[in-house]
Design a protein around this motif. Structure first.
Motif, short mmCIF file in Angstrom:
data_model
loop_
_atom_site.label_atom_id
_atom_site.label_comp_id
_atom_site.label_asym_id
_atom_site.label_seq_id
_atom_site.Cartn_x
_atom_site.Cartn_y
_atom_site.Cartn_z
N GLY A 118 0.79 -1.22 0.00
CA GLY A 118 0.00 0.00 0.00
C GLY A 118 0.82 1.26 0.00
N THR A 119 1.95 1.26 0.71
CA THR A 119 2.82 2.43 0.74
C THR A 119 3.39 2.72 -0.64
N HIS A 120 3.81 1.69 -1.35
CA HIS A 120 4.33 1.87 -2.71
C HIS A 120 3.22 2.33 -3.66
N LEU A 121 2.02 1.77 -3.50
CA LEU A 121 0.90 2.18 -4.35
C LEU A 121 0.55 3.64 -4.10
N LEU A 122 0.49 4.02 -2.83
CA LEU A 122 0.14 5.39 -2.48
C LEU A 122 1.15 6.38 -3.05
N ARG A 123 2.42 6.04 -2.98
CA ARG A 123 3.46 6.93 -3.51
C ARG A 123 3.26 7.16 -5.01
N GLN A 124 2.96 6.09 -5.75
CA GLN A 124 2.76 6.24 -7.20
C GLN A 124 1.51 7.06 -7.50
N LEU A 125 0.45 6.84 -6.76
CA LEU A 125 -0.79 7.57 -7.03
C LEU A 125 -0.63 9.06 -6.74
N LEU A 126 0.14 9.38 -5.70
CA LEU A 126 0.35 10.79 -5.36
C LEU A 126 1.24 11.48 -6.39
N GLU A 127 2.05 10.72 -7.09
CA GLU A 127 2.88 11.28 -8.15
C GLU A 127 2.11 11.46 -9.45
N ASP A 128 0.90 10.92 -9.52
CA ASP A 128 0.08 10.97 -10.73
C ASP A 128 -0.82 12.20 -10.68
N PRO A 129 -0.70 13.14 -11.62
CA PRO A 129 -1.51 14.36 -11.60
C PRO A 129 -3.01 14.11 -11.79
N THR A 130 -3.38 12.90 -12.26
CA THR A 130 -4.80 12.61 -12.45
C THR A 130 -5.47 12.15 -11.16
N THR A 131 -4.69 11.96 -10.09
CA THR A 131 -5.27 11.54 -8.81
C THR A 131 -5.90 12.75 -8.13
N GLU A 132 -7.21 12.72 -7.98
CA GLU A 132 -7.93 13.84 -7.35
C GLU A 132 -8.00 13.69 -5.84
N SER A 133 -8.34 12.48 -5.36
CA SER A 133 -8.43 12.26 -3.92
C SER A 133 -8.26 10.78 -3.60
N ILE A 134 -7.82 10.51 -2.36
CA ILE A 134 -7.61 9.14 -1.89
C ILE A 134 -8.18 9.03 -0.49
N TYR A 135 -9.12 8.13 -0.31
CA TYR A 135 -9.70 7.86 1.00
C TYR A 135 -9.02 6.59 1.53
N VAL A 136 -8.28 6.71 2.64
CA VAL A 136 -7.52 5.59 3.21
C VAL A 136 -8.25 5.04 4.42
N LEU A 137 -8.54 3.75 4.40
CA LEU A 137 -9.09 3.04 5.55
C LEU A 137 -8.03 2.07 6.05
N ASP A 138 -7.55 2.27 7.27
CA ASP A 138 -6.48 1.42 7.80
C ASP A 138 -6.39 1.61 9.31
N LEU A 139 -5.66 0.71 9.97
CA LEU A 139 -5.48 0.81 11.41
C LEU A 139 -4.59 1.99 11.79
N LYS A 140 -3.63 2.32 10.92
CA LYS A 140 -2.73 3.43 11.21
C LYS A 140 -2.64 4.36 10.00
N PRO A 141 -2.26 5.62 10.21
CA PRO A 141 -2.21 6.58 9.09
C PRO A 141 -1.17 6.18 8.06
N PRO A 142 -1.36 6.62 6.81
CA PRO A 142 -0.37 6.34 5.78
C PRO A 142 0.93 7.09 6.02
N ALA A 143 1.97 6.67 5.33
CA ALA A 143 3.31 7.23 5.53
C ALA A 143 3.43 8.64 4.95
N PHE A 144 2.50 9.08 4.14
CA PHE A 144 2.60 10.37 3.46
C PHE A 144 1.48 11.31 3.91
N GLU A 145 1.80 12.58 3.95
CA GLU A 145 0.80 13.61 4.19
C GLU A 145 0.58 14.37 2.89
N ASP A 146 -0.66 14.49 2.51
CA ASP A 146 -0.99 15.17 1.27
C ASP A 146 -2.42 15.65 1.38
N ARG A 147 -2.70 16.82 0.84
CA ARG A 147 -4.04 17.41 0.93
C ARG A 147 -5.10 16.53 0.27
#
Length: 222
Positions: free
Chosen positions: A13-42
């Protein structure tokens, strides 16, 4: 694209999230998990969720796809029942969330352990016969998402079954092997011609992203 991702704080998931955040077509990401993701992004909205319990998300509808990664995958490492409570029952709870949010597209990361362990190459048409709690629970989870797909018109599901996944942050067998070799303390155990099925984590992520909108006829990919 608007994504709902379970398990985005984990290894894949961390690797997937990094790639999606680098993609300009990604508008928003809703994360459901026990702990917060490794990245902070608006663009990231995080909600703490124990997948073993039912949950009603507060986020608005309108997500294009759900990528389901949350699971117990280390084996051994947990009690027998824990695999089923997390991997099987948890996937059932996720399907309820997909109904609430009216998400029609799902990519589910399963495992090659839905087959009996062995060195033979398995195709998607081979008989599934898991012989571990992990494999059994993930096969039941596959059945849950397939049932979810059949319950509604226009729904679409893709199931990915990777072998052993390695890469940065894995902290498993490959990391232990690397550290042993680096210290020149590697002890060879077993046959020298043992066959293992492995895949690099970034290749898994690329496969997941491809299956979000592929037009192929298959639903399951080993």
């Amino acid at each position: 694209m608007r994504y709902l991702i379970t398990g985005a704080s984990g290894f894949i998931g961390t690797h997937l999230l990094r790639q999606l955040l680098e993609d300009p077509t990604t508008e928003s990401i809703y994360v459901l998990d026990l702990k917060p993701p490794a990245f902070e992004d608006r663009r990231i909205q995080y909600s703490s969720w124990d997948i073993r319990a039912p949950y009603t998300p507060a986020g608005a509808k309108g997500y294009d796809v759900c990528i389901h990664l949350a699971a117990l995958c280390k084996e051994p490492g947990y009690d027998w029942d824990e695999y089923f409570m997390t991997n099987h029952q948890g996937t059932r709870h996720l399907c309820d969330i997909l109904d609430i949010l009216e998400i029609q597209n799902l990519v589910f990361v399963s495992t090659m352990m839905v087959f009996r362990a062995g060195e033979q190459q398995m195709s998607e048409s081979c008989l599934t016969a898991p012989d571990t709690a992990y494999g059994m629970s993930k096969l039941l989870a596959e059945m849950e998402v397939q049932s979810w797909e059949l319950r509604g018109a226009g729904r679409r599901c893709r199931i990915v079954r990777p072998g052993v996944v390695f890469g940065r942050g894995e902290n498993g067998n490959f990391v232990r092997l690397y550290r042993a070799l680096k210290k020149r303390r590697f002890a060879y155990v077993g046959r020298r011609n043992t066959i293992k099925s492995c895949i690099y984590v970034k290749d898994v992520v690329q496969c997941i992203r491809f299956l979000i909108c592929d037009s192929g006829g298959r639903a399951v990919y080993n």
